[in-house]
Design an enzyme around this catalytic site. Structure first.
Site, PDB file in Angstrom:
ATOM      1  N   GLY A   6       7.160   3.326  10.237  1.00  0.00           N
ATOM      2  CA  GLY A   6       6.707   2.879   9.376  1.00  0.00           C
ATOM      3  C   GLY A   6       7.428   2.868   8.788  1.00  0.00           C
ATOM      4  O   GLY A   6       6.925   3.247   7.246  1.00  0.00           O
ATOM      5  N   GLY A   9       7.456   1.235   5.197  1.00  0.00           N
ATOM      6  CA  GLY A   9       6.150   0.792   4.529  1.00  0.00           C
ATOM      7  C   GLY A   9       6.946   1.156   2.998  1.00  0.00           C
ATOM      8  O   GLY A   9       7.626   2.243   2.521  1.00  0.00           O
ATOM      9  N   GLN A  10       5.557   1.750   2.454  1.00  0.00           N
ATOM     10  CA  GLN A  10       5.114   1.928   1.211  1.00  0.00           C
ATOM     11  C   GLN A  10       5.140   3.169   0.201  1.00  0.00           C
ATOM     12  O   GLN A  10       6.141   3.349   0.110  1.00  0.00           O
ATOM     13  CB  GLN A  10       3.604   1.481  -0.150  1.00  0.00           C
ATOM     14  CG  GLN A  10       3.322   1.858  -0.929  1.00  0.00           C
ATOM     15  CD  GLN A  10       2.600   1.556  -1.452  1.00  0.00           C
ATOM     16  OE1 GLN A  10       1.103   1.848  -0.227  1.00  0.00           O
ATOM     17  NE2 GLN A  10       1.925   2.238  -2.955  1.00  0.00           N
ATOM     18  N   ASP A  47       9.111   0.811  18.281  1.00  0.00           N
ATOM     19  CA  ASP A  47       7.715  -0.313  18.077  1.00  0.00           C
ATOM     20  C   ASP A  47       7.253   1.287  18.669  1.00  0.00           C
ATOM     21  O   ASP A  47       6.942   0.953  20.302  1.00  0.00           O
ATOM     22  CB  ASP A  47       7.981  -1.459  19.903  1.00  0.00           C
ATOM     23  CG  ASP A  47       6.667  -2.566  19.464  1.00  0.00           C
ATOM     24  OD1 ASP A  47       6.592  -3.510  20.225  1.00  0.00           O
ATOM     25  OD2 ASP A  47       5.876  -1.780  18.754  1.00  0.00           O
ATOM     26  N   TYR A 136     -10.160  -1.628   9.889  1.00  0.00           N
ATOM     27  CA  TYR A 136      -9.356  -0.216   9.507  1.00  0.00           C
ATOM     28  C   TYR A 136      -9.952   0.336   9.719  1.00  0.00           C
ATOM     29  O   TYR A 136      -8.801   1.969   9.945  1.00  0.00           O
ATOM     30  CB  TYR A 136      -8.460  -0.730   8.330  1.00  0.00           C
ATOM     31  CG  TYR A 136      -7.503  -0.103   7.789  1.00  0.00           C
ATOM     32  CD1 TYR A 136      -7.770   0.691   6.176  1.00  0.00           C
ATOM     33  CD2 TYR A 136      -6.663  -0.052   8.242  1.00  0.00           C
ATOM     34  CE1 TYR A 136      -7.990   1.518   5.379  1.00  0.00           C
ATOM     35  CE2 TYR A 136      -5.691   0.692   7.458  1.00  0.00           C
ATOM     36  CZ  TYR A 136      -6.229   1.717   5.961  1.00  0.00           C
ATOM     37  OH  TYR A 136      -5.541   2.901   5.187  1.00  0.00           O
ATOM     38  N   LYS A 140      -9.854   3.942  11.759  1.00  0.00           N
ATOM     39  CA  LYS A 140      -9.621   5.594  10.596  1.00  0.00           C
ATOM     40  C   LYS A 140     -10.501   5.954  11.250  1.00  0.00           C
ATOM     41  O   LYS A 140      -9.564   7.217  11.441  1.00  0.00           O
ATOM     42  CB  LYS A 140      -9.206   5.280   9.378  1.00  0.00           C
ATOM     43  CG  LYS A 140      -8.100   4.612   8.579  1.00  0.00           C
ATOM     44  CD  LYS A 140      -6.755   5.031   8.952  1.00  0.00           C
ATOM     45  CE  LYS A 140      -5.368   4.035   9.122  1.00  0.00           C
ATOM     46  NZ  LYS A 140      -4.394   5.050   9.115  1.00  0.00           N
TER      47      LYS A 140
HETATM   48  C1  VAH Z   1      -5.360   0.391   1.822  1.00  0.00           C
HETATM   49  N1  VAH Z   1      -3.935   0.935   0.823  1.00  0.00           N
HETATM   50  O1  VAH Z   1      -6.142  -0.593   0.276  1.00  0.00           O
HETATM   51  C2  VAH Z   1      -4.791   0.614   1.856  1.00  0.00           C
HETATM   52  C3  VAH Z   1      -5.043   2.580   1.844  1.00  0.00           C
HETATM   53  C4  VAH Z   1      -7.661   3.482   0.429  1.00  0.00           C
HETATM   54  C5  VAH Z   1      -6.261   1.936   0.981  1.00  0.00           C
HETATM   55  O2  VAH Z   1      -6.677   2.813   2.924  1.00  0.00           O
HETATM   56  O3  VAH Z   1      -6.008  -0.371   2.502  1.00  0.00           O
END
Ligand code: VAH
Length: 315
Positions: A6, A9-10, A47, A136, A140
Site C-alpha cells: 500500500g 496510500g496516505q 497484489d 472496517y 481491525k
Molecule cells: C479512517 N483515517 O477514518 C482512517 C482511520 C482512525 C481513522 O482509521 O477510516
C-alpha cells in the site's frame, strides 16, 4: 530490507521516503496494485491477495520486515463491505502466512476504529471492550487478534499501533471518517472556506503524519522485551473537534469560513469512536511521545500547502 504494501496510500507515500532517509533507498521496497509509483523508490506491482507473489517478492529482495498498509478505510468500507473484507482480512492473512514462511517481522496498523459504542470513549484504555459496528472496525479487531495469534502460535514478530486520524500534506486519505481534517487545509488555502461533513463538536483523536511515521519506526526498533502488548498499542497526539480546528486555522487565515453538511454515515461512525485515547502503555513500554500538537500541526500544514497550492483569489 523493508517491504511496504500500500505504498501509494496516505501513510505509504510518506513512509517510503521517510524509511529511505533513515535506512537508504536500497533498503526500502515499495509495493502496490498500481502499475508504477509517482515518486522515486524501488517498486514492485504487488497484489496482497496473491499469496505466492508476496512470498516471491520477500525472498527475491531478501526482505526482513513487512509494513503492511494496504487496506480499505472506514467510510469507503461501509459502501463495499465485501471488498473491504477481502483486502483487509485476506490481504493480512496472506502477509502473516508469508511472514511465517519467511521469518520476516510484520507491522500493520490498527485504528481507533477498533473501538465501538460500548467502549469507554474518554481516555479509552489499552485493554477494553472492542465491539465496533463498522466492517472496517471489525476488520481491525480481527486483524489485531490474528496478528497476536501469529505471534503467540507461530512466533511471528508482529507489532502494531491503533492510529487516530492522520493529517498529512502529501497523499490524500482514501475514504476515511477523519478525512475532513486533511481536506480542510487544502480548501482553506484554495477557496478560503470548507464544508465539513462531521458535526462541529465531534471530538476525535488525531495525529500529524511525521509523528505517525516516527511511531512506526520506534515500535519496530523497540526491544521485544519491552513490549507488554503487540497488536495494537493505543497512540495519540491530540483530540479536537471540527469547530476547534476551524478556530485554529482562523488564527492564520482570519477570513476562513466553515460550513457544515453532515454525512450521516461518517457521523454515525465518528460518534462510536473514542473522544480521547489513553496511550500510557506505549509511552511506558517503548517511549512513545508525540511532537506535534494542534497549533504546531496547523502552522506546518498551512506553511507547506500554502507553498504548494494556488491560494484563494483575494476578494
Ligand atoms: C479512517 N483515517 O477514518 C482512517 C482511520 C482512525 C481513522 O482509521 O477510516
Amino acid at each position: 530490507k523493508i517491504l511496504i504494501t500500500g505504498a501509494a496510500g496516505q501513510i505509504g507515500t510518506e513512509l517510503t521516503t521517510y524509511l529511505q532517509s533513515i535506512y537508504g533507498d536500497d533498503q526500502v521496497i515499495a509495493s502496490g496494485r498500481h502499475e508504477e509509483l509517482h515518486f522515486n523508490a524501488i517498486y514492485e506491482k504487488l497484489d496482497v491477495l496473491n499469496a505466492g507473489q508476496l512470498v516471491e517478492v520477500i525472498r527475491r529482495h531478501r526482505v526482513d520486515s513487512v509494513i503492511h498498509l494496504a487496506a480499505i478505510l472506514s467510510a469507503k468500507g461501509e459502501s463495499d463491505p465485501e471488498a473491504l473484507w477481502q483486502i483487509n482480512m485476506n490481504g493480512l492473512y496472506n502477509v502473516l502466512e508469508a511472514a511465517k514462511a519467511t521469518s520476516v517481522s510484520v507491522f500493520t496498523p490498527s485504528s481507533i476504529a477498533a473501538f465501538g459504542p460500548e467502549t469507554p470513549l474518554d481516555r479509552t484504555p489499552q485493554v477494553t471492550i472492542q465491539r465496533p459496528r463498522t466492517i472496517y472496525g471489525i476488520s481491525k479487531v480481527a486483524g489485531e487478534l490474528l496478528c497476536d495469534y501469529y505471534y503467540h502460535h507461530f512466533d511471528v514478530d508482529t507489532r502494531g499501533v491503533r492510529f487516530p486520524g492522520l493529517i498529512s500534506h502529501e497523499a490524500l486519505p482514501g475514504g476515511g471518517t477523519t478525512d475532513y481534517a486533511v481536506h480542510i487545509f487544502y480548501k482553506a488555502i484554495e477557496t478560503g472556506g470548507f464544508i465539513c461533513d462531521l458535526e462541529p463538536k465531534t471530538f476525535l483523536d488525531m495525529m500529524y503524519m511525521p509523528d505517525a511515521l516516527r511511531a512506526i519506526v520506534e515500535l519496530m526498533e523497540a526491544s521485544p522485551t519491552k513490549l507488554a502488548h503487540r497488536n495494537a498499542y493505543n497512540i495519540t497526539a491530540m483530540s479536537f473537534s471540527p469547530e476547534i480546528l476551524a478556530k485554529e486555522i482562523q488564527k492564520h487565515l482570519p477570513n476562513f469560513k466553515m460550513a457544515y453538511d453532515i454525512n450521516p454515515v461518517k457521523q454515525a461512525i465518528a460518534d462510536a469512536w473514542p473522544n480521547s485515547l489513553d496511550d500510557g502503555c506505549a509511552r511506558t513500554d517503548w517511549g512513545w511521545k508525540p511532537e506535534y500538537d494542534l497549533p504546531a500541526m496547523t502552522t506546518h500544514m498551512l506553511k507547506v500547502l500554502g507553498a504548494k497550492l494556488r491560494p484563494a483569489s483575494t476578494p
